[in-house]
Design an enzyme around this catalytic site. Structure first.
Site, PDB file in Angstrom:
ATOM      1  N   ASP A 105       0.823  -1.209   0.000  1.00 51.87           N
ATOM      2  CA  ASP A 105       0.000   0.000   0.000  1.00 51.87           C
ATOM      3  C   ASP A 105       0.862   1.266   0.000  1.00 51.87           C
ATOM      4  OD1 ASP A 105      -2.359   1.381   0.038  1.00 51.87           O
ATOM      5  OD2 ASP A 105      -2.790   1.024   2.160  1.00 51.87           O
ATOM      6  N   HIS A 140       2.519   3.652  -9.040  1.00 56.81           N
ATOM      7  CA  HIS A 140       2.401   2.224  -9.334  1.00 56.81           C
ATOM      8  C   HIS A 140       3.658   1.715 -10.056  1.00 56.81           C
ATOM      9  CE1 HIS A 140      -1.534   2.389  -7.795  1.00 56.81           C
ATOM     10  NE2 HIS A 140      -2.105   2.976  -8.827  1.00 56.81           N
ATOM     11  N   LEU A 170      12.216 -19.861  -4.931  1.00 61.22           N
ATOM     12  CA  LEU A 170      11.153 -18.989  -4.408  1.00 61.22           C
ATOM     13  C   LEU A 170       9.868 -19.075  -5.248  1.00 61.22           C
ATOM     14  CD1 LEU A 170      10.315 -16.476  -2.551  1.00 61.22           C
ATOM     15  CD2 LEU A 170      11.099 -15.063  -4.470  1.00 61.22           C
TER      16      LEU A 170
HETATM   17  C1  V07 Z   1       1.386  -4.038  -9.757  1.00 58.68           C
HETATM   18  C2  V07 Z   1       3.119  -2.674  -8.552  1.00 58.68           C
HETATM   19  C3  V07 Z   1       3.297  -3.018  -7.110  1.00 58.68           C
HETATM   20  C4  V07 Z   1       2.509  -2.130  -6.200  1.00 58.68           C
HETATM   21  C5  V07 Z   1       1.043  -2.439  -6.154  1.00 58.68           C
HETATM   22  C6  V07 Z   1       0.164  -2.073  -7.318  1.00 58.68           C
HETATM   23  C7  V07 Z   1       0.825  -1.874  -8.638  1.00 58.68           C
HETATM   24  C8  V07 Z   1       3.930  -6.414 -10.315  1.00 58.68           C
HETATM   25  C9  V07 Z   1       2.853  -7.027 -10.918  1.00 58.68           C
HETATM   26  C10 V07 Z   1       2.828  -8.355 -11.543  1.00 58.68           C
HETATM   27  C11 V07 Z   1       1.692  -9.144 -11.514  1.00 58.68           C
HETATM   28  C12 V07 Z   1       1.686 -10.420 -12.096  1.00 58.68           C
HETATM   29  C13 V07 Z   1       2.827 -10.903 -12.665  1.00 58.68           C
HETATM   30  C14 V07 Z   1       3.969 -10.143 -12.702  1.00 58.68           C
HETATM   31  C15 V07 Z   1       3.972  -8.872 -12.144  1.00 58.68           C
HETATM   32  C16 V07 Z   1       1.776  -6.151 -10.770  1.00 58.68           C
HETATM   33  C17 V07 Z   1      -0.338  -5.280 -10.891  1.00 58.68           C
HETATM   34  C18 V07 Z   1       0.071  -4.162 -10.183  1.00 58.68           C
HETATM   35  C19 V07 Z   1      -1.749  -5.390 -11.343  1.00 58.68           C
HETATM   36  F1  V07 Z   1       2.834 -12.144 -13.212  1.00 58.68           F
HETATM   37  N1  V07 Z   1       3.542  -5.246  -9.819  1.00 58.68           N
HETATM   38  N2  V07 Z   1       2.235  -5.058 -10.088  1.00 58.68           N
HETATM   39  N3  V07 Z   1       0.499  -6.268 -11.175  1.00 58.68           N
HETATM   40  N4  V07 Z   1       1.775  -2.910  -9.036  1.00 58.68           N
END
Ligand code: V07
Length: 264
Positions: free
Chosen positions: A38, A55, A149
């Site tokens: 968050d 983000h 991991l």
């Molecule tokens: C998202 C970055 C981290 C902070 C929180 C919200 C934004 C990595 C992924 C991701 C998801 C699946 C995957 C590989 C990477 C991601 C979303 C948002 C929707 F296989 N960060 N991140 N997906 N944020």
């Protein structure tokens, strides 16, 4: 001369960090760490940047923390990337968030493969854009034989709907005679959840100062140590992860003799 001093200071800091990690590795570390990431929007607002900039920075933190978790020998890292509630956000923000898995994987998948990381997800993938699903499925496929991991992303995930879906599947199996009602216990119910192949988290970290679970892993967190921190997710560093693990280890040591008795 100034540069040399800086270099020297950096390597000394690294020594201090390495000592700290050695201390941590001398005691049991949490096998499964879950994080509610968050504070990305607030990080951007503080800098008068659009929320999507927060983000993007948050995604960079995911890369750093994945590497740290791997180095520490954490077995599973579950990250709350997108909740079922997040669809209510402005369209441009949702569209941007949906591109992040692809962006993350296009630059980071080779390293995940190299580092023996296994990518997994929990949540309803059906509502995600096809290109996002394709990128995530590709990463899952490419890393399926890795045994290091487990990097588990909660994507379009909500705990109550996970529990309700589990109840529906379980009651259907009872009706069909696959399960006897008398055999339903914690372990049986857990096997109907999206986390069936994972242990429950040992440590939950939530950044950005909110003291809520926000519909995240409600069943699985029953006995988990909770660690709330004020730091915004894009500012979260390896030091913060170490701090949370040290706190976990202090608590485990303190309650070590009592676990199984009055605490649980
Ligand atoms: C998202 C970055 C981290 C902070 C929180 C919200 C934004 C990595 C992924 C991701 C998801 C699946 C995957 C590989 C990477 C991601 C979303 C948002 C929707 F296989 N960060 N991140 N997906 N944020």
């Amino acid at each position: 001369m100034f540069n040399k001093m800086k270099l020297w200071k950096t390597s000394k800091d690294q020594d201090v960090q390495d000592d700290r990690i050695s201390q941590i590795l001398a005691h049991p570390i949490p096998e499964h760490v879950a994080i509610i990431m968050d504070g990305n929007g607030r990080w951007a607002k503080k800098r008068t940047l659009p929320r999507i900039a927060g983000h993007h920075e948050g995604m960079k933190t995911v890369k750093k923390i994945t590497k740290s978790a791997n180095r520490l020998g954490i077995k599973t890292l579950t990250l709350y990337a997108f909740s079922t509630e997040n669809w209510k956000r402005p369209k441009n923000e949702v569209d941007y968030l949906m591109k992040l898995p692809e962006q993350f994987l296009s630059s980071f998948l080779p390293e995940l493969i190299e580092e023996n990381v296994k990518v997994s997800t929990m949540g309803d993938m059906n509502r995600l854009p096809a290109s996002t699903r394709r990128a995530v499925d590709h990463a899952i496929e490419e890393t399926k034989d890795n045994d290091g991991l487990i990097l588990n992303f909660a994507l379009n995930y909500g705990s109550r709907s996970e529990i309700i879906d589990a109840i529906k599947d379980l009651s259907s199996d009872v009706k069909q005679g696959i399960i006897n009602e008398e055999d339903i216990d914690d372990e049986c119910f857990s096997s109907y959840l999206m986390t069936k192949s994972l242990n429950d988290p040992d440590l939950l970290i939530r950044t950005s100062g909110e003291l809520r679970l926000s519909n995240f892993m409600l069943w699985q967190l029953a006995y988990t140590e909770l660690y709330f921190m004020d730091v915004l997710w894009p500012d979260f560093s390896e030091e913060h992860l170490l701090e949370a693990i040290e706190s976990f280890q202090r608590r485990s040591r303190r309650y070590g003799g009592l676990l199984g008795e009055e605490i649980q």
